[in-house]
Design an enzyme around this catalytic site. Structure first.
Site, mmCIF file in Angstrom:
data_model
loop_
_atom_site.group_PDB
_atom_site.id
_atom_site.type_symbol
_atom_site.label_atom_id
_atom_site.label_comp_id
_atom_site.label_asym_id
_atom_site.label_seq_id
_atom_site.Cartn_x
_atom_site.Cartn_y
_atom_site.Cartn_z
ATOM 1 C CE LYS A 5 -64.292 -37.443 110.437
ATOM 2 N NZ LYS A 5 -64.562 -38.901 110.501
ATOM 3 C CB THR B 151 -60.494 -38.061 109.985
ATOM 4 O OG1 THR B 151 -61.279 -39.215 110.307
ATOM 5 C CG2 THR B 151 -59.332 -38.452 109.089
ATOM 6 C CG PHE C 248 -71.991 -16.136 68.934
ATOM 7 C CD1 PHE C 248 -70.710 -15.816 69.352
ATOM 8 C CD2 PHE C 248 -72.198 -17.374 68.345
ATOM 9 C CE1 PHE C 248 -69.663 -16.713 69.203
ATOM 10 C CE2 PHE C 248 -71.163 -18.281 68.191
ATOM 11 C CZ PHE C 248 -69.889 -17.944 68.618
ATOM 12 C CG ASN D 203 -73.622 -19.684 76.013
ATOM 13 O OD1 ASN D 203 -74.723 -19.298 76.365
ATOM 14 N ND2 ASN D 203 -72.941 -19.129 75.021
ATOM 15 C CG HIS E 168 -76.668 -23.000 74.187
ATOM 16 N ND1 HIS E 168 -75.861 -21.998 73.722
ATOM 17 C CD2 HIS E 168 -75.862 -24.073 74.395
ATOM 18 C CE1 HIS E 168 -74.618 -22.432 73.638
ATOM 19 N NE2 HIS E 168 -74.588 -23.692 74.052
#
Length: 307
Positions: free
Chosen positions: A12, A57, A166, A257, A259
């Site tokens: 479940k 379940t 960078f 990332n 940006h």
């Protein structure tokens, strides 16, 4: 063409359980999303439809709620361990139990004097607001002998407004990105770390303290690393956790990332001195990697969504 049954499990998923602990007039909240997956001797139910080995379940759902009362929820990890042990040891056909848990955090609403009161403070005892912070996660797997506990977090948004560059990257005829010597570094951290606790014969970690400390070291490394690449930051975050927490052997990150591009304000006669940015949500660079204790074999899946 003949066929055979491959790997399978059932259970479940996403059982939402909220446990209120009343310590006098002070209340504490544990808010979990628990998913149970069981596997074992389940060939017959697939081949012939016989349910003789199948625990419903719905029963696994009921067990989650009953255990919240019976055992309480000290931590997501401890709660998952109670559940996994129960399913494997109480039902002979069940050989492996995997419990996945997401934990939602709450903070106390500020008191009337305007001061912020968080969980554990005495001034505000029973009123809470859901935080917009990360989700805490854990996955517990038990096969009757060995444990595997992989915990972590997701949706943790972090930003450095400077101390990030960078440049010096490979360029070809399709490269248009300009080199950056002072940029915003922003990401939404998904991290999973694997504990080296695997047996009941070993001392169990303090799960709450371990999570708090791993998160703290991760954030400190992000803030203190002068970053020349997000990959470098990823490694420093993982290394800080491994070097600071002896109970953790492996950590895997997925870091999109986020940006932030400088907006061209020259058409308006304005100079943009690294002040005004456009935050792009897609496409985004996706940086992923694993940091390991030396001599340890990687076991966390490469695709974090499989946890």
């Amino acid at each position: 063409m003949p066929t055979i049954l491959g790997q399978n499990q059932y259970g479940k998923a996403e059982n939402r359980v909220v446990k209120i602990t009343r310590d006098g007039d002070t209340h504490h909240i544990k808010d979990l999303n628990v998913s149970v997956a069981l596997s074992g001797d389940m060939d017959d139910v697939h081949y012939s439809g016989s349910n003789a080995n199948v625990l419903p379940t719905d029963t696994t759902k009921n067990t989650v709620y009953a255990f919240a009362k019976e055992y309480g929820i000290e931590s997501a990890e401890q709660f998952g361990i109670h559940l996994a042990r129960h399913f494997v040891t109480s039902q002979e056909p069940i050989k492996i139990a995997r419990i996945r848990i997401e934990e939602y955090s709450w903070e106390r609403i500020a008191s009337s004097d305007g001061n912020s009161r968080f969980i554990g403070a005495d001034e505000v005892n029973h009123s809470f607001a859901r935080t917009n912070q990360e989700l805490r996660t854990t996955q517990i797997t038990y096969d009757g002998e060995k444990w595997e506990v992989i915990s972590g977090l997701k949706d943790l948004k972090v930003m450095n407004s400077t101390n990030s560059e960078f440049w010096g990257f490979v360029k070809d005829k399709y490269t248009t990105l300009k080199e950056a010597y002072d940029r915003i570094l922003c990401t939404e951290v998904s991290a999973k770390w694997r504990y080296n606790w695997t047996s009941d014969d070993e001392r169990m970690p303090n799960w709450e303290k371990s999570y708090e400390q791993a998160r703290k070291h991760m954030l400190q490394a992000f803030a203190e690393t002068y970053s020349l690449s997000l990959q470098q930051t990823l490694y420093q975050m993982g290394a800080r956790i491994i070097n600071s927490r002896s109970e953790i052997d492996e950590i895997r990150f997925s870091l999109p990332n986020s940006h932030h591009f400088l907006v061209d304000l020259e058409p308006f006669g304005l100079k943009n001195d690294n002040e005004v940015y456009f935050a792009a949500d897609r496409p985004y660079g996706l940086i992923e990697g694993t940091v390991l204790r030396d001599g340890v074999e990687a076991r966390i899946p490469v695709d974090l969504t499989n946890l």
